[in-house]
Design a protein around this motif. Sequence first.
Motif, PDB file in Angstrom:
ATOM      1  N   MET A 192     102.351  50.832  42.685  1.00  0.00           N
ATOM      2  CA  MET A 192     102.660  49.744  41.767  1.00  0.00           C
ATOM      3  C   MET A 192     103.511  48.672  42.450  1.00  0.00           C
ATOM      4  O   MET A 192     103.220  47.472  42.343  1.00  0.00           O
ATOM      5  CB  MET A 192     103.409  50.319  40.569  1.00  0.00           C
ATOM      6  N   HIS A 196     102.443  44.801  43.318  1.00  0.00           N
ATOM      7  CA  HIS A 196     103.222  43.670  42.814  1.00  0.00           C
ATOM      8  C   HIS A 196     103.722  42.771  43.927  1.00  0.00           C
ATOM      9  O   HIS A 196     103.695  41.550  43.815  1.00  0.00           O
ATOM     10  CB  HIS A 196     104.421  44.183  42.008  1.00  0.00           C
ATOM     11  N   LYS A 197     104.208  43.367  44.994  1.00  0.00           N
ATOM     12  CA  LYS A 197     105.035  42.589  45.918  1.00  0.00           C
ATOM     13  C   LYS A 197     104.402  42.351  47.280  1.00  0.00           C
ATOM     14  O   LYS A 197     104.940  41.591  48.064  1.00  0.00           O
ATOM     15  CB  LYS A 197     106.370  43.322  46.126  1.00  0.00           C
ATOM     16  N   ARG A 199     100.988  41.673  48.221  1.00  0.00           N
ATOM     17  CA  ARG A 199      99.643  41.141  48.359  1.00  0.00           C
ATOM     18  C   ARG A 199      99.613  40.034  49.417  1.00  0.00           C
ATOM     19  O   ARG A 199     100.572  39.287  49.587  1.00  0.00           O
ATOM     20  CB  ARG A 199      99.168  40.592  47.011  1.00  0.00           C
ATOM     21  N   TRP A 205      96.136  37.814  41.301  1.00  0.00           N
ATOM     22  CA  TRP A 205      95.735  38.927  40.425  1.00  0.00           C
ATOM     23  C   TRP A 205      94.257  38.817  40.089  1.00  0.00           C
ATOM     24  O   TRP A 205      93.577  39.833  39.946  1.00  0.00           O
ATOM     25  CB  TRP A 205      96.572  38.923  39.155  1.00  0.00           C
ATOM     26  N   TYR A 216      96.272  50.235  39.518  1.00  0.00           N
ATOM     27  CA  TYR A 216      97.476  49.700  38.883  1.00  0.00           C
ATOM     28  C   TYR A 216      97.660  50.338  37.506  1.00  0.00           C
ATOM     29  O   TYR A 216      98.747  50.816  37.166  1.00  0.00           O
ATOM     30  CB  TYR A 216      97.366  48.175  38.755  1.00  0.00           C
TER      31      TYR A 216
ATOM     32  N   VAL C  81     109.350  40.762  37.051  1.00  0.00           N
ATOM     33  CA  VAL C  81     108.741  42.086  37.058  1.00  0.00           C
ATOM     34  C   VAL C  81     109.780  43.148  36.761  1.00  0.00           C
ATOM     35  O   VAL C  81     109.509  44.130  36.062  1.00  0.00           O
ATOM     36  CB  VAL C  81     108.049  42.363  38.410  1.00  0.00           C
ATOM     37  N   THR C  85     109.661  45.670  33.774  1.00  0.00           N
ATOM     38  CA  THR C  85     109.743  47.118  33.958  1.00  0.00           C
ATOM     39  C   THR C  85     110.756  47.723  32.999  1.00  0.00           C
ATOM     40  O   THR C  85     110.470  48.710  32.309  1.00  0.00           O
ATOM     41  CB  THR C  85     110.163  47.436  35.404  1.00  0.00           C
TER      42      THR C  85
ATOM     43  N   CYS D  23     111.170  44.511  46.823  1.00  0.00           N
ATOM     44  CA  CYS D  23     110.447  45.787  46.705  1.00  0.00           C
ATOM     45  C   CYS D  23     111.401  46.906  46.372  1.00  0.00           C
ATOM     46  O   CYS D  23     111.133  47.742  45.510  1.00  0.00           O
ATOM     47  CB  CYS D  23     109.733  46.120  48.014  1.00  0.00           C
ATOM     48  N   LEU D  26     112.675  46.577  42.785  1.00  0.00           N
ATOM     49  CA  LEU D  26     111.624  46.883  41.817  1.00  0.00           C
ATOM     50  C   LEU D  26     111.296  48.374  41.819  1.00  0.00           C
ATOM     51  O   LEU D  26     111.136  49.002  40.763  1.00  0.00           O
ATOM     52  CB  LEU D  26     110.369  46.064  42.124  1.00  0.00           C
TER      53      LEU D  26
END
Lengths: 586, 361, 112, 227
Positions: A192, A196-197, A199, A205, A216, C81, C85, D23, D26
């Motif tokens: 996940m 998200h981070k 790509r 998306w 995902y 994000v 979350t 990262c 998160l």
Amino acid sequence: MSIAIEPQGPIAAPPPPEPDPVPVNYLNNGYSIWSWLFTVDHKRIGILYLVSISVFFLAGGIAAGIVRLNLLQPDGAIVTEDAYNRAFTAHGVMMLFFFLIPAVPAVFGNFFIPMMIGAKDLAFPKLNLASWYVFMLGAILAIWSVLAGGIDTGWTLYPPYSTRASQSHVIPGVVGVFISGFSSIMTGLNIMVTIHKMRAPGMTWGRLPLFVWALYATSLIQLLATPVVAITLLLIVVERMMGIGIFDPTIGGDPILFQHMFWFYSHPAVYIMILPGMGVISEVLTCFSRKNIFGYHAVAWSSVGIAVVGFLLWAHHMFVAGISFYAALLFSLLSMLVAVPSAIKVFNWTATLYRGSITFHAPMLFALGFVVLFIIGGLTGLFLATLGTDIHLHDTYFVVAHFHFVMVGGMVMGYFAGLHYWWPKMTGRMYSDWWSRLAAIIIIVGFFLTFIPQFYIGYHGMPRRYPNYPHEFQIFNVMSTAGASILGIGYLMPVVYLTLSLFYGKKASANPWSATGLEWQCPSPPSVHNFEKTPVVVCGPYEYAIGVDQMGRGLPEPPGVDDNPARRSGITGPAGPMNKETEVVG
Amino acid sequence: MNLTPFIPEIASTQAYQFELLFWYIAITAGLVGGSVYAALLYFCIKYRRGNTTGSTPRILGSHRLELAWTVMPLFVFLSYFAGGVIVYNNAHHPPDDAMEIFVIGKQWMWKAQYPTGQRVIIGGNPRNMTEAERESIGKLILPIGRPVKITITSEDVIHDFGVPAFRSKMDAVPGRYTQVWYHPTRLGEYHIFCDQYCGTWHSLMVGKIKVVEQKEFDDWLMGHTPLQGSRNAVDGSLAHEGRQLFLKLNCISCHSSTPNGKAPVLEGLYGSRVPLRGGGAEIADEEYIIKSIRRPRLAVVDGWESIMPAYDETQVTKEQMDALVAYIRSLKKGQTPDRTEYFPAPNGAPTYPRTQSPEKK
Amino acid sequence: MAEPNTATANDDPHGIRQDVDNPATLILVFVVLIGLALANIGISGAMGPTKLTLPLQLAIASVQAGLVAYYFMHLRQGDKVVILTALSSLFWMGILFVLFLADYLTRHMVVG
Amino acid sequence: MSASTHSSVLKHHFEDLGQQHACERLGMWMFLATEILFFGGLFGAYAMYRIWYPHEFELASSHLNRTLATINTIFLITSSLTMTLAIRSAKLGQRGALIGNLLITVALATAFMVVKGFEYAEDFHEQLVPGPGFGTHYHQEAISKGLDPAKIQLFLCFYYVMTGIHGIHILVGIGCILWLAWEAWRGTIPPENYSTVEVVSLYWHLVDAIWLFLMPLLYLAGAGMKH
């Protein structure tokens, strides 16, 4: 549609004359056992998972064999009731927790998610390795509990049976499942965060391959559902050890509460199992029909929809368990909703084939098998989501057949489709085209023979988990066992020809199927850091009609109808898009 | 059960409703699935590589189609839901006049108990049973054409009382009571299965339901017809209550089976011909028994002293009288209790050692 | 997400020092947290078990948890994000509660 | 800021430090989401039983030691403050202050566990435990109030499981913070690597926040009840 097209061939494909020095790839970068056991390379970890889950698949398969053979006779053909109970529990635990749940996310997810989105690795490589160790620790505990005498609770572990009545090794088995749950959380979290981070530039998306969308959605479930079953299993262990706990009816506890908490995970968990399979199918169907996916957004969002709605309907496993009448109504209604996104996917896959140019190599046969079997699995699920029919069909072989149609017919087919689709990329070798097609057909036929009779006896009321059953059901159980042996042969065949391909298979080109995803832009097998330089994505994932990959470069010639891809090594295709008029519809 | 017919036996009203719903879903879902299969097959043949030029159109999708195949299945599914609710609602709400049978699941047998006290044990592994339990193994006898409510609970782990021919199923949960009801419509014998995994002999926790004519049922219930598997042991029933009274009122001290008892033994009294002092005889029916308790001097049994006190309604209420009659009716040879200080707890609530009163929600 | 390129100071190329916490804020939050904790205990003791006690207790605890999340856990600096979350974990816990309640609040209504 | 520190902090598969920090943050938040659901399952179970048996739960709760729990609450909130100050020190590159703050946090956490240990000992001594050891005086008391003693034990199951699992989380936190202090002492936590401290602090704050809910659910349910 604006696609910047660079007139050059796929960068990473090696030149056709082979015997050049072999470039360093993730496989030949160190041969020692430690270079595997301490690797943080997502591809090697994927292979570690592949090997481990294959072993567990075999173990679960042996247990299934015992179950099926024993059912040849109405009073048990080969083992005692106790052994039978342990066998089907071992089958369930092995297959669900140690094969189906990690199968696609931990093998193909680990291996291909970074490559598909153009990253060098997953966000947390060490965590990734840790997840494999945790997984193995859990698996070893579970296997130990099986070898030490087994668990006889069924994989559902309902108290008070599991907490006070069972005489078997419940605690190590439950702790094993509990631990492996953390591995599942780690994998999901990693995937996940990576999606998200990490790509690549241009990988929006809306340009993600549908496999990534499916993973995902899967990871979402893994993250949010697994902790609930973790605490539930912990409570079971505590209750069994202490002799008292919160599910204990003697102190006012409610055994049904366990079922609520268990299914809060375990129902979404079936979507953990099926969603990645659906992702694989979206990749394979488009590639082998040379078409854009029909309704990209519908398929992508239906994955997320399944993941979210999948949390709202767990109690349809409990319609006759003594839950509230009104709760049953609510959960039945919500269960109907999840059938919609599944139906959307099937319709879109079918529509994708329309006006395609279809070849039937092994991955495509498995993918079509998935669609065919999943339709039956999904539609029979409606009988079980409907209150009035579930009160009869619940806990019968109808449920067993439905579940296997979705999980084995769906997920395992998806897993094999993915395995055959990506095998050349993972190993750099082509497997036997003929044998793989034969295996696909044998598996589909064997599957039908095994599970169609189970629908029938389930409809006639034969309960699940019965080593002794009324005589009138015998003929159908014999048919089912016969089918299972065909199925077993079908599953053994890939083991043989895939293993042989490692040693005798032709070298695979970088893009043997002429597919569009970024993973095919790496060499086969991929180099250590996947991409020499970070790829720049310019278009969506399935531009087969135009004939460009996601970086906007032309695709090689796809394998033809009678074309054995093994003979096509070195074909890299035209430089640039296929020079043709493309009809744009819709 | 014969599997030759494709549709399993329909032996209750609910089974009939189930079949209607089942086949409605089967046919509509089959049509949808079949048309998708047809489309798949057609596309796979028509658009196979050998049949095409190799170039394909770029079709991205169609909002109209997406909408159609989102909304249309939804409505079909909702119709399944609606049908399911009707059947389920019906299955959940027994009619008020239903006869109540109490069923207790226990590893690995079902203990069923009729309102009149008859008890029968269904299924199980005889090796795991006590002698008394083994003797009581039998079938669950139900009258045809009359609603029957089954109240289910469990003594140990979760079981499930399932009757395929009635298309019915309900878990037996320890500490709770659940309910199903049937309206049997066909004579015959049908399977009872335990459908919730409950341990080693789970698959032997099976038995038979026998649906009989009302008259046959009544005869059996009265104890006139000895159907197999039904002793007149009467825990928790009216007769059991009578037994308690019999002990409490000290009837037992005279009507005992010991040789120096001061009054006749009542075993097998019901329905027999009783010789009276001063000649004549009476058939010992309910009326006779009640009369003998209320005004014992009216008809003294030949050969016994007239020592029994009369019990009026302040001493034995009407309800208690019913219980006593039921007990005496059920009393068979060799069943007169010989000890007054111990008798087992009624078989109502789950018998966990630490159990408190059951959930009163 | 921190935007490294906006930092201009030579000794802070990644903008790390830019968003350090103000200690005064932290201590103020700390004092409020302690105050709320004591208030919760005091009010509960004074009220005794009534119908309103539990909602009030949970409301106070939620305010506390919110302060911890917003200031101590830097949710105020978190990117979208991260906030998503955090919210989705609460949302899913909400699913669990609401659907549990759907059973437990209505179970006694089934009388037959 | 030397370039070498920078490159040793940046891991090979990230493009830049911003991506790496994002990262890590998160990832930790997602783990916290799983933690919330982990405790959420427990809270859900508690809520259902509390709805079913409110009076038994209140009576049982009234026997717990609220004084020790209050002290523990203050310990935990304070430790959250020092943990947040540790991030600040890390960001500013103040190594001494960083280590100091971390060690104060560890000390407070350890104090929490010690108090907790005393509390458990007291509970055991008073036979406030579910199962066969359940004190008969609690049994009598419940019966005299017309309540079911069995459900008093049910509450106690929750009490021990919830505080036990929370305690395990505290122990894990102590381990992580000690490891951080060790790393800081070794000098491997320059400002670029502040996110390592932040990640651990996020975990620590969650453990704190969960305690803030355990407090009313377990200790305050029966506050102000007369015996």
